[in-house]
Motif scaffolding. Structure first.
Motif, PDB file in Angstrom:
ATOM      1  N   GLU A   1       0.792  -1.225   0.000  1.00 25.04           N
ATOM      2  CA  GLU A   1       0.000   0.000   0.000  1.00 25.04           C
ATOM      3  C   GLU A   1       0.832   1.286   0.000  1.00 25.04           C
ATOM      4  OE1 GLU A   1      -2.957  -0.168   3.081  1.00 25.04           O
ATOM      5  OE2 GLU A   1      -3.249  -2.328   2.809  1.00 25.04           O
TER       6      GLU A   1
ATOM      7  N   ARG B   1       3.275   6.065   3.032  1.00 27.57           N
ATOM      8  CA  ARG B   1       2.409   7.143   3.523  1.00 27.57           C
ATOM      9  C   ARG B   1       0.978   6.680   3.768  1.00 27.57           C
ATOM     10  NH1 ARG B   1       6.147  10.047   5.678  1.00 27.57           N
ATOM     11  NH2 ARG B   1       7.661  10.915   4.203  1.00 27.57           N
ATOM     12  N   ALA B   2       0.520   5.714   3.002  1.00 30.25           N
ATOM     13  CA  ALA B   2      -0.874   5.272   3.116  1.00 30.25           C
ATOM     14  C   ALA B   2      -1.118   4.391   4.332  1.00 30.25           C
ATOM     15  CB  ALA B   2      -1.280   4.519   1.848  1.00 30.25           C
TER      16      ALA B   2
END
Length: 202
Positions: A30, A33-34
C-alpha cells in the motif's frame, strides 16, 4: 504463501519481528504514507503502545524495514560471490540474474527502494539516506568486480550495468517492456563484452 500458513508462521514470531513482518507486507502493498501505525499494529496483532516500545516513530520503523531489505540484497550478492570465487565476470552475471529472477515479484509489488524514494522526497530522511548509501555501495561493489574482470573502463561499465538493472525494475513495474529478465541478461552480457579487452573476451 497462503493466508493461513502465513498467520501460523507470524503468530510464532516475537512482537518486534511480527511488527516488522506486518510493516513489510503493508508498506510493500500500500505504500509508506498510506499505512498508519494502527494498521501495522493491528496486522501484527499487537497494540500501538507495544509498537512504540520497539520503534520510537513510524520513520524509525520504515528505516529498519529498509535496512532489512538492503541486508537481503547484500546477502544475495555475498552468496553469488561465494558461488563463483575468483570469477568476477560470473559474479556480475550472478548479480544480474538475481535482479532478473526478482522481476516477476516487482511486477506485482514494485521495487521497495524505488517506491520508497518516491515517497521520501526529503533527502535528509534517515530511510532515504539509507537507500542512497545502499545503492552507492552496490555501484562500488559492481565497479570493483568490473575492475577485477579486467574491463577497460570499470566505472563506465558499472554505470551502464546499473542503468540496466534499475531500468529493468522500473520497466517491469510500469509494464512498459515485455521479457525484461531475458533482455536484462542480454544487455549486461553485451556491456561486459564491449568493455572487455580482446584477450579477456570470451
Amino acid at each position: 504463501m497462503d493466508r493461513v500458513s502465513r498467520q501460523s508462521r507470524v503468530a510464532k514470531l516475537p512482537p518486534r519481528e511480527r511488527i516488522l513482518d506486518a510493516a513489510e507486507e503493508l508498506f510493500s502493498r500500500e505504500g509508506i504514507r498510506a499505512v498508519g501505525v494502527q494498521a501495522i499494529a493491528s496486522r501484527a496483532e499487537t497494540t500501538k503502545m507495544a509498537l512504540y516500545r520497539h520503534f520510537a516513530t513510524k520513520d524509525a520503523l520504515v528505516e529498519e524495514w529498509l535496512r532489512i531489505v538492503a541486508a537481503d540484497y547484500t546477502a544475495a550478492f555475498d552468496q553469488v560471490e561465494a558461488a563463483h570465487p575468483d570469477e568476477p565476470r560470473a559474479q556480475i552475471l550472478g548479480m544480474a540474474r538475481f535482479f532478473a529472477d526478482g522481476l516477476p515479484e516487482i511486477s506485482h509489488r514494485g521495487c521497495p527502494f524505488i517506491n520508497s524514494v518516491a515517497e521520501l522526497p526529503d533527502r535528509t530522511h534517515p530511510a532515504r539516506r539509507l537507500i542512497e548509501a545502499h545503492k552507492a555501495g552496490q555501484v562500488r561493489r559492481l565497479a570493483d568486480l568490473c575492475a577485477r574482470a579486467g574491463l577497460t573502463d570499470p566505472d563506465e561499465a558499472a554505470a551502464e550495468i546499473t542503468f540496466a538493472l534499475e531500468g529493468a525494475q522500473v520497466s517491469t513495474q510500469n509494464g512498459s517492456i515485455e521479457h525484461t529478465g531475458e533482455r536484462l541478461m542480454r544487455i549486461v552480457k553485451a556491456v561486459l563484452d564491449r568493455h572487455s579487452a580482446p584477450e579477456a573476451a570470451p
